[in-house]
Structures are given as C-alpha cells and as structure tokens.
Write an enzyme that holds these catalytic residues in place. Structure first.
Site, PDB file in Angstrom:
ATOM      1  N   CYS A  34       0.829  -1.203   0.000  1.00 11.10           N
ATOM      2  CA  CYS A  34       0.000   0.000   0.000  1.00 11.10           C
ATOM      3  C   CYS A  34       0.869   1.260   0.000  1.00 11.10           C
ATOM      4  O   CYS A  34       0.609   2.212  -0.748  1.00 11.10           O
ATOM      5  CB  CYS A  34      -0.930  -0.010   1.209  1.00 11.10           C
ATOM      6  SG  CYS A  34      -2.112   1.361   1.245  1.00 11.10           S
ATOM      7  N   CYS A  47      -6.225  -3.749   6.978  1.00  7.05           N
ATOM      8  CA  CYS A  47      -7.348  -2.809   6.881  1.00  7.05           C
ATOM      9  C   CYS A  47      -8.510  -3.364   6.079  1.00  7.05           C
ATOM     10  O   CYS A  47      -9.666  -3.023   6.358  1.00  7.05           O
ATOM     11  CB  CYS A  47      -6.873  -1.479   6.291  1.00  7.05           C
ATOM     12  SG  CYS A  47      -6.371  -1.546   4.559  1.00  7.05           S
TER      13      CYS A  47
END
Length: 371
Positions: free
Chosen positions: A101, A198
């Site tokens: 990410c 997440c």
C-alpha cells in the site's frame, strides 16, 4: 510550500496536518477511499479507511480550517494491494499488504497525482524521519522506537523522499501526540489505533482467504514425508506457525512442531522442529534503495536486517550479486533468523538509516542436515 496532507481519520495524520499548517504551508487534506463497500464501519479498533474514518478526517480538516477532499483509489487498491495479497498467498508466500500500500498507493499513485495537481509534497502521520545526508536525502527511524514505522516505509525511493513530510518523526511519544490533539480540539484525540489488515476489519484472515482462494483439504507432512495430519487449505498456514496445526501424530521427541514450508501446488504443509526454522541466508531480486544506492554489484557491506515490522534488527552482511536471472540482494545475518517465509520484506539499516528493502524469494536453512 503546497502540501497535500493524507488524512486517514486517525489522530496521527490529523496532528501531522496541523503541524504542517503551523509550519506555514498551504495545506489541503485528502482522505483515500480504498473500498466501495457501502456501510463498512469500524469493528472495535480494527481497520482503517472506513466511512467512519472519512467523517473523522473531514471533521479534523474543518477544525484546522483547510480544504478537504476524498479521492477514490478503490480500484487501484483492489488491483495493487488486495489482489496481490491473494495471489501471494495462493503461491505459498507471506505478503505484507502495508508495504504494498505504501509502495503503490500512498507514495506512488497519491504522490503522482499530487505533483500533477501542483502540490510540492505529501504529508502523512507516519513515525519516521527524512534527513539530508552526504549523498542526498535519507530515511531514518523515528525518535519514538515504540512507534517507529520506518520498516513499512522502506519501499520509498529517493525521488519520493524529496516530496514527503513526516511531521511526527521527532515526537518522543504517542502520548504527546494525543495530548496535542486534545489541546487543538481535535475529536480524534482519544480514538483507538487501527491494527490488523485494513481490508479484513474483523481480523479473520484465514476465513477471508478461504472465501477467495478456496478451502481444499490436504495433508500435513513431517520432514521425512510421513503424513502427520490434515488441513482445510494450505493458504491458511505461514512459516513459523505453531498453533492450529491439528496434528494427529505426535513428534517422537514430544516437542512442538512448526510450519517449515507451504507447498501450494500439492496443497501440503511441512512441519518440523523449531531448530529447522533457523535461516542462515536470505535473498531477493525485487529490491529498492531508500535514497542513494547502498550497494554496488559485487560489493559487500555490514548492516542490520529486519524481517518484520516489530522485530529486532539483526547484524548482518549484505551484498549485491549478479545471477543468471538478474541482480539479487543476498544477506547473511550474524545470528540465524527465525521463521523466515518467502514473500516477507527484509529492510536493511545502518544505524537509524534505512538503506533499502527487498522481497525475500530465497532462504537457506541454518539447521544441520537431518534436523
């Protein structure tokens, strides 16, 4: 300086944006929408980038008096992070989605868009430091060792460091950040930290993967090839795992056994004694430098290597070698590493400075033959 403050909805990014404003920068806040699933709300303190987080980020931006936008990066996040995570597990590797990410979303796609829009830098709430070194900008550990996030930022390049601000890097503790948020009247001052992956907010990674990779029964083998148990899918196991093995045949010495290898093609898992997890060498062809290149071809250098976000660094020798399939970073730790899995990220340090990182694609066992 025009600064884009990436605001996750947490206390760290809110205070980082506030400090950028105090520094006199022209700050604009942006929240990244990484999922299009409506009604995705936080469960406890898990997850990030939810609907709740977007609202918290907007409230913080309003309090600071800065413009605020939401950028939809859900497709890019799905393709570059979530699908990468699934494919790595399907191949029997152990990925780090936070590294991907940071590499592909926060400090590639976001920074690229920010620069195209005329911003000079992206500001985040990460705990790390960017310093001017002898050969240019360098990435360093934060002052607060307990919160240091330099490991997951090891993917940053020299060009990205030149347009990155980490206002929290010199803060001695997270408690001071929360106190500052409280003093500034930010509603996120006492908001719990996010944790776990997440995009798996309930924390059930095994169940999440089973839905996407499939759950097919297979065998658990010992090092001699004897069947000692079965499982519902090799993807659910990682190298070094001890719990949840459901072994039907006890070890001859009565000691616990650990996952030594995951074989996705045959859907089998190999287990053995803890001693067999010791690794004397790791290597990877996919590498990058956090600033000036730390190694030249054929060169060997002393450094520290860290293979997990919260692991202790280990003294090592690193070298850059040319092999038949291209260049590869090879690291030999002074003390064998424990439970290294292909797909993990190794970050190299010299003191507090991050030299660079590589994805581990080869390991050499330090265990004696027969163990």
């Amino acid at each position: 300086m025009r600064v884009l403050a990436a605001m996750s909805g947490g206390v760290d990014s809110a205070v980082a944006a506030a400090r950028a404003v105090d520094a006199g920068h022209d700050v604009t806040g942006v929240h990244l929408a990484l999922s299009r699933a409506g009604g995705t709300l936080r469960a406890g303190s898990r997850g990030c980038c939810t609907v709740e987080d977007a609202l918290d980020a907007r409230r913080a931006a309003d309090r600071l008096g800065i413009p605020f936008y939401v950028w939809d990066f859900s497709e890019r996040f799905r393709d570059d992070v979530v699908e990468d995570f699934v494919s790595e597990y399907r191949a029997g590797r152990t990925p780090n989605p936070c590294m991907r990410c940071n590499e592909r979303i926060k400090f590639a796609a976001v920074l690229e868009k920010a620069l195209d829009l005329g911003f000079d830098a992206v500001c985040t709430g990460h705990y790390a430091l960017v310093r001017e070194g002898r050969d240019g900008l360098e990435l360093h550990r934060a002052h607060d060792a307990a919160k240091d996030q330099s490991y997951v930022l090891g993917v940053l390049t020299a060009g990205q460091l030149a347009h990155t601000l980490f206002p929290l890097g010199e803060t001695p503790s997270k408690a001071l950040v929360r106190a500052e948020a409280e003093a500034r009247g930010l509603s996120v001052a006492s908001k719990p930290d996010s944790h776990d992956i997440c995009f798996i907010p309930d924390g059930d990674t095994r169940g999440w993967l089973a839905e996407r990779v499939g759950a097919e029964r297979g065998q658990i083998l010992d090092q001699s090839g004897e069947v000692v148990g079965d499982h519902d899918g090799a993807h659910a196991f990682t190298v070094g795992q001890r719990r949840g093995l459901r072994l039907g045949v006890p070890a001859a010495d009565g000691k616990p056994r650990f996952v030594l290898e995951v074989r996705p093609v045959s859907n089998t898992v190999v287990v053995g004694p803890k001693e067999a997890l010791a690794t004397s060498e790791i290597a990877g062809a996919r590498f990058s430098w956090a600033g000036a290149p730390a190694l030249a071809a054929g060169e060997e250098s002393a450094c520290d290597v860290q293979i997990r976000a919260h692991a202790d660094p280990v003294p090592a020798r690193a070298r850059l070698v040319d092999e038949h399939d291209g260049a590869r970073v090879v690291v030999r730790p002074d003390i064998p590493l424990d439970g290294v899995a292909p797909g993990q990220t190794a970050v190299l340090y010299r003191g507090t400075r991050v030299l660079g990182q590589f994805t581990i694609d080869r390991t050499v066992s330090a265990a004696p033959v027969g163990v």
